[in-house]
Design a protein around this motif. Structure first.
Motif, PDB file in Angstrom:
ATOM      1  N   THR B 255       0.835  -1.197   0.000  1.00  0.00           N
ATOM      2  CA  THR B 255       0.000   0.000   0.000  1.00  0.00           C
ATOM      3  C   THR B 255       0.874   1.254   0.000  1.00  0.00           C
ATOM      4  O   THR B 255       0.635   2.199  -0.749  1.00  0.00           O
ATOM      5  CB  THR B 255      -0.904   0.006   1.255  1.00  0.00           C
ATOM      6  OG1 THR B 255      -1.287  -1.325   1.551  1.00  0.00           O
ATOM      7  CG2 THR B 255      -2.119   0.865   1.052  1.00  0.00           C
ATOM      8  N   GLU B 258       2.655   1.625  -3.323  1.00  0.00           N
ATOM      9  CA  GLU B 258       1.750   1.936  -4.429  1.00  0.00           C
ATOM     10  C   GLU B 258       1.189   3.344  -4.301  1.00  0.00           C
ATOM     11  O   GLU B 258       1.113   4.086  -5.277  1.00  0.00           O
ATOM     12  CB  GLU B 258       0.588   0.919  -4.465  1.00  0.00           C
ATOM     13  CG  GLU B 258       0.971  -0.460  -4.954  1.00  0.00           C
ATOM     14  CD  GLU B 258       1.546  -0.450  -6.363  1.00  0.00           C
ATOM     15  OE1 GLU B 258       1.073   0.353  -7.183  1.00  0.00           O
ATOM     16  OE2 GLU B 258       2.479  -1.227  -6.622  1.00  0.00           O
ATOM     17  N   SER B 259       0.760   3.707  -3.092  1.00  0.00           N
ATOM     18  CA  SER B 259       0.157   5.035  -2.922  1.00  0.00           C
ATOM     19  C   SER B 259       0.700   5.697  -1.665  1.00  0.00           C
ATOM     20  O   SER B 259       0.048   5.702  -0.628  1.00  0.00           O
ATOM     21  CB  SER B 259      -1.361   4.901  -2.835  1.00  0.00           C
ATOM     22  OG  SER B 259      -1.693   3.950  -1.842  1.00  0.00           O
ATOM     23  N   ARG B 261       1.396   8.444   0.992  1.00  0.00           N
ATOM     24  CA  ARG B 261       0.572   9.604   1.334  1.00  0.00           C
ATOM     25  C   ARG B 261       1.423  10.792   1.760  1.00  0.00           C
ATOM     26  O   ARG B 261       1.141  11.923   1.433  1.00  0.00           O
ATOM     27  CB  ARG B 261      -0.389   9.256   2.464  1.00  0.00           C
ATOM     28  CG  ARG B 261      -1.225   8.028   2.221  1.00  0.00           C
ATOM     29  CD  ARG B 261      -2.299   8.289   1.216  1.00  0.00           C
ATOM     30  NE  ARG B 261      -3.052   7.063   0.925  1.00  0.00           N
ATOM     31  CZ  ARG B 261      -3.975   6.967  -0.016  1.00  0.00           C
ATOM     32  NH1 ARG B 261      -4.270   7.993  -0.765  1.00  0.00           N
ATOM     33  NH2 ARG B 261      -4.599   5.830  -0.217  1.00  0.00           N
ATOM     34  N   GLN B 266       6.799  10.130  -0.541  1.00  0.00           N
ATOM     35  CA  GLN B 266       6.714  10.267  -2.006  1.00  0.00           C
ATOM     36  C   GLN B 266       8.075  10.613  -2.605  1.00  0.00           C
ATOM     37  O   GLN B 266       8.499  10.016  -3.589  1.00  0.00           O
ATOM     38  CB  GLN B 266       5.681  11.339  -2.366  1.00  0.00           C
ATOM     39  CG  GLN B 266       4.257  10.870  -2.092  1.00  0.00           C
ATOM     40  CD  GLN B 266       3.239  11.996  -2.118  1.00  0.00           C
ATOM     41  OE1 GLN B 266       3.582  13.158  -2.304  1.00  0.00           O
ATOM     42  NE2 GLN B 266       1.981  11.646  -1.916  1.00  0.00           N
ATOM     43  N   TRP B 324      -6.752   6.097   6.168  1.00  0.00           N
ATOM     44  CA  TRP B 324      -6.701   5.150   5.058  1.00  0.00           C
ATOM     45  C   TRP B 324      -6.665   3.731   5.607  1.00  0.00           C
ATOM     46  O   TRP B 324      -6.116   3.509   6.693  1.00  0.00           O
ATOM     47  CB  TRP B 324      -5.458   5.403   4.211  1.00  0.00           C
ATOM     48  CG  TRP B 324      -5.344   6.819   3.760  1.00  0.00           C
ATOM     49  CD1 TRP B 324      -5.921   7.383   2.673  1.00  0.00           C
ATOM     50  CD2 TRP B 324      -4.605   7.869   4.403  1.00  0.00           C
ATOM     51  NE1 TRP B 324      -5.595   8.709   2.599  1.00  0.00           N
ATOM     52  CE2 TRP B 324      -4.789   9.042   3.641  1.00  0.00           C
ATOM     53  CE3 TRP B 324      -3.834   7.934   5.554  1.00  0.00           C
ATOM     54  CZ2 TRP B 324      -4.218  10.257   3.977  1.00  0.00           C
ATOM     55  CZ3 TRP B 324      -3.258   9.151   5.892  1.00  0.00           C
ATOM     56  CH2 TRP B 324      -3.458  10.294   5.094  1.00  0.00           C
ATOM     57  N   GLN B 327      -2.972   2.033   6.527  1.00  0.00           N
ATOM     58  CA  GLN B 327      -1.951   3.039   6.276  1.00  0.00           C
ATOM     59  C   GLN B 327      -2.185   4.258   7.162  1.00  0.00           C
ATOM     60  O   GLN B 327      -3.329   4.661   7.381  1.00  0.00           O
ATOM     61  CB  GLN B 327      -2.036   3.453   4.803  1.00  0.00           C
ATOM     62  CG  GLN B 327      -0.820   4.171   4.296  1.00  0.00           C
ATOM     63  CD  GLN B 327      -0.918   4.446   2.812  1.00  0.00           C
ATOM     64  OE1 GLN B 327      -1.925   4.165   2.188  1.00  0.00           O
ATOM     65  NE2 GLN B 327       0.132   5.002   2.253  1.00  0.00           N
TER      66      GLN B 327
END
Lengths: 348, 335
Positions: B255, B258-259, B261, B266, B324, B327
């Protein structure tokens, strides 16, 4: 003027050690085009630093022995040029160096400014060859005009490597700036003398990933912007992918494969490079290491030095080292049984 | 240093699958001037909380200086925590004296970053492997030798290596000896501090495979401290991303990768070389360097480099948000 800037042919270097003679480079070839960024990739102990040092002509004099070969830089064989001329005209002026360890490369008791100005005193691009031989010995007042010009040049370069506050940095001592900034200073110093080739020896190994990304971006930008060729040695194929136009892979003192970056990552042809790419951690693939250990260089395997660990090895591999042959555009591999299938993680 | 202070949160949230429960752990080092006066504190760990489930591999990632090694060492009792609780297999081990925690520590082991330096150069491998058994058990020589040989086989080293000195074996083999040394005590949780740094990729792959095999064989739980994100992605079930002493993002590995936050996560992910993908030399955006950990900015510690920073970030410090599934991220503006 040829298209190639540097051409290393059949270079053999050995070192005298307590255990015997270590044959560190075995007839190695390397080509660097003008303005090209070439990655020299290999695991530790494969001879990449030795190759970089032989190009610079800074091998340890008492133990290293150059057996054969030539290093042609700009149409002159560096191995035949006499050392004083080399020092005056080539080393530090046409070929400069970015070391691996930015911590150990500054003298801790002098300010950064005085160390950079010391470089300019000897190697400034404003000097002609004759002046370069003696200018460093002259008292500073002799060249006040030049000193000002040089300082201006240094400040501009520090701004170019994106260091904040160049004036303040020159007055600092090396321990007062961070590792990333020190590496930026090293890049600035390498570029200051307007070289044709920069040899960067694992310049990002000691840095964190985000800083590494910044430094790679900067180095690529500056080198391509100024048309400077870079020989970038690294053990990390990922880093090599990010920055290089062309890649040469070495294993135990022999070069295995030379290819343009895309061709190399698309279709690695040597069994070693293909295994190496597959042993990188990836999400889909399992873990494929390479069985066995790197051989000793004192008693290296005869023939292709990878044969004891190679799954395709046959009799001829154990007796004679394969000659380079083409498997694609500009793609040279030294193997009798090049791999043809596509690896799992390929460039789309 | 409160002795075995029990945090109410710890007992409430520690369910039976948690092997290690860390609550509000703090470790502050004193910054002193030349006269020895305390002029400030370096917050190496600031309110770090997480749980490790039995049988999982939890990755702790971050850049140098973010406190990940301090975390490992504080868990081991090498550093005394300033505040907070560490509940290991139901016992609070924070702030225990070394002798009191020795029995507990048998099941909680630490694998050092540099295995070459942690082996005594004048001891043969045999003696190094016997030592933990001598300290923790009352086995006789033959019993110890039998156990050592079993373990040596499990980590894939020939028995002949028992008579070698550490300098005679390679880095990968030293790493195997380091592991064998820990495994002789049958621990349940191992803190692996940068277990693949300094290894070549071909060796790294075989060592990682060994970790996974041993995990199955001995029913182990790992706390995997590393700065190498591609390794972490491949081997860890969940990860905690640290920045300057704080956990900024926590969640399932897939998670988070892939994404991501948090803006720091990032950037960190964008900095990994991705063979076949776009070159980071074209795409990387993060500027600047981490601030001095002894003199942190107010509010969010990442705001000085963050592309999304707003005035609010300077005023208060974001907590981990659980908005989330699987997450959490400590950012006001994460989506």
């Amino acid at each position: 003027m040829t298209a190639e800037l540097l051409r290393v042919r059949d270079l053999a270097v050995s070192f005298a050690t307590e255990g015997g003679t270590a044959k560190v480079l075995d007839r190695v070839n390397l080509t660097i085009g003008r303005g090209q960024i070439v990655g020299l990739v290999g695991e530790s102990g494969c001879g990449k630093t030795t190759l970089a040092r032989s190009i610079l002509g800074v091998l340890p004099r008492n133990s290293a022995q150059i057996g054969s070969g030539s290093i042609v830089f700009d149409d002159a064989d560096l191995l035949k040029v006499d050392p004083a001329t080399l020092e005056r005209t080539v080393r530090g002026r046409q070929i400069s160096f970015i070391p691996q360890d930015p911590y150990g490369s500054f003298n801790p008791v002098f300010t950064i400014g005085s160390q950079i100005m010391e470089l300019m005193k000897w190697k400034s691009p404003e000097l002609n060859d004759r002046q370069a031989a003696r200018s460093g010995w002259l008292p500073r007042f002799h060249g006040r005009q030049r000193y000002r010009a040089d300082r201006q040049r240094v400040l501009e370069m520090l701004a170019a490597v994106q260091l904040p506050n160049p004036d303040a940095i020159l007055a600092k001592y090396p321990h007062e700036v961070s590792g990333g900034q020190r590496q930026r200073l090293m890049i600035a110093m390498a570029l200051l003398t307007e070289p044709k080739l920069i040899i960067a020896d694992e310049p990002t190994t000691a840095l964190d990933v985000t800083i590494q990304a910044q430094i790679l971006k900067l180095l690529r930008q500056l080198a391509t912007g100024r048309g400077v060729a870079v020989l970038f040695t690294t053990h990390d194929l990922g880093t090599a992918y990010e920055i290089c136009d062309r890649i040469t892979v070495m294993y135990a003192g022999q070069e295995m494969e030379e290819a343009p970056s895309e061709g190399f990552f698309n279709r690695p042809s040597h069994p070693y490079t293909s295994r190496l790419l597959r042993s990188l951690p990836s999400n889909d693939g399992g873990l494929v290491g390479i069985p066995g250990e790197i051989p000793s260089l004192v008693n290296p395997p005869i023939g292709c030095r990878f044969h004891p660990r190679c799954e395709y090895a046959t009799e001829i591999c154990c007796s004679q080292r394969p000659e380079p042959h083409d498997v694609g555009v500009d793609h040279v591999v030294r193997c009798y049984h090049p791999v043809t299938e596509k690896p799992k993680q390929a460039v789309q | 240093m409160t002795d075995a202070a029990i945090d109410p949160n710890a007992s409430a949230s520690a369910d039976d699958v948690a092997i290690l429960d860390v609550r509000q752990l703090k470790k502050h080092f004193a910054i002193r001037n030349p006269w020895g006066w305390r002029t400030g504190s370096l917050k190496a760990l600031d309110d770090v909380s997480f749980t490790v489930r039995r049988g999982e591999i939890l990755g702790i990632v971050g850049e140098s200086g973010c406190g990940k090694s301090t975390l490992g060492k504080t868990l081991m009792g090498i550093h005394q925590p300033t505040d907070g609780s560490i509940v290991f297999e139901g016992n609070d081990i924070a702030g225990l004296s070394p002798s009191a925690s020795r029995d507990l520590r048998r099941h909680l082991q630490y694998s050092y970053q540099d295995p070459g330096a942690s082996l005594d150069p004048r001891w043969k491998i045999r003696r190094a492997l016997h030592e933990p058994l001598v300290v923790h058990t009352d086995f006789g020589y033959d019993e110890r030798e039998r156990r050592v040989r079993d373990i040596l086989q499990a980590v894939g080293l020939p028995a002949g290596h028992l008579d070698l000195y550490p300098h005679e074996i390679s880095g990968g083999q030293q790493r195997r000896v380091g592991l064998a040394r820990i495994l002789t005590l049958h621990p349940s949780l191992i803190v692996l501090d940068e277990p693949t740094s300094g290894l070549d990729v071909s060796v790294q792959a075989t060592i990682l495979k060994l970790f996974l095999d041993l995990q199955k064989q001995f029913n182990l739980t790992y706390l995997f401290i590393s700065h190498d994100l591609s390794v972490v992605r491949m081997i860890c079930d969940r990860i905690a991303v640290m920045y300057l002493g704080k956990v900024v993002e926590f969640g399932d590995t897939e998670t988070v990768f892939e994404s991501p936050r948090h803006p720091y996560t990032q950037s960190l992910l964008a900095a990994i070389p991705d063979i076949g993908g776009r070159r980071i030399t074209d795409t990387f955006l993060l500027e600047g360097e981490p601030p001095n950990p002894g003199d942190l900015p107010s509010g969010c510690r990442f705001r000085t480099r963050c592309l999304m920073a707003q005035p609010r970030c300077a005023e208060s410090e974001p907590e981990l948000r659980t908005d989330w599934p699987d997450q959490q991220a400590a950012c006001f503006f994460a989506e």
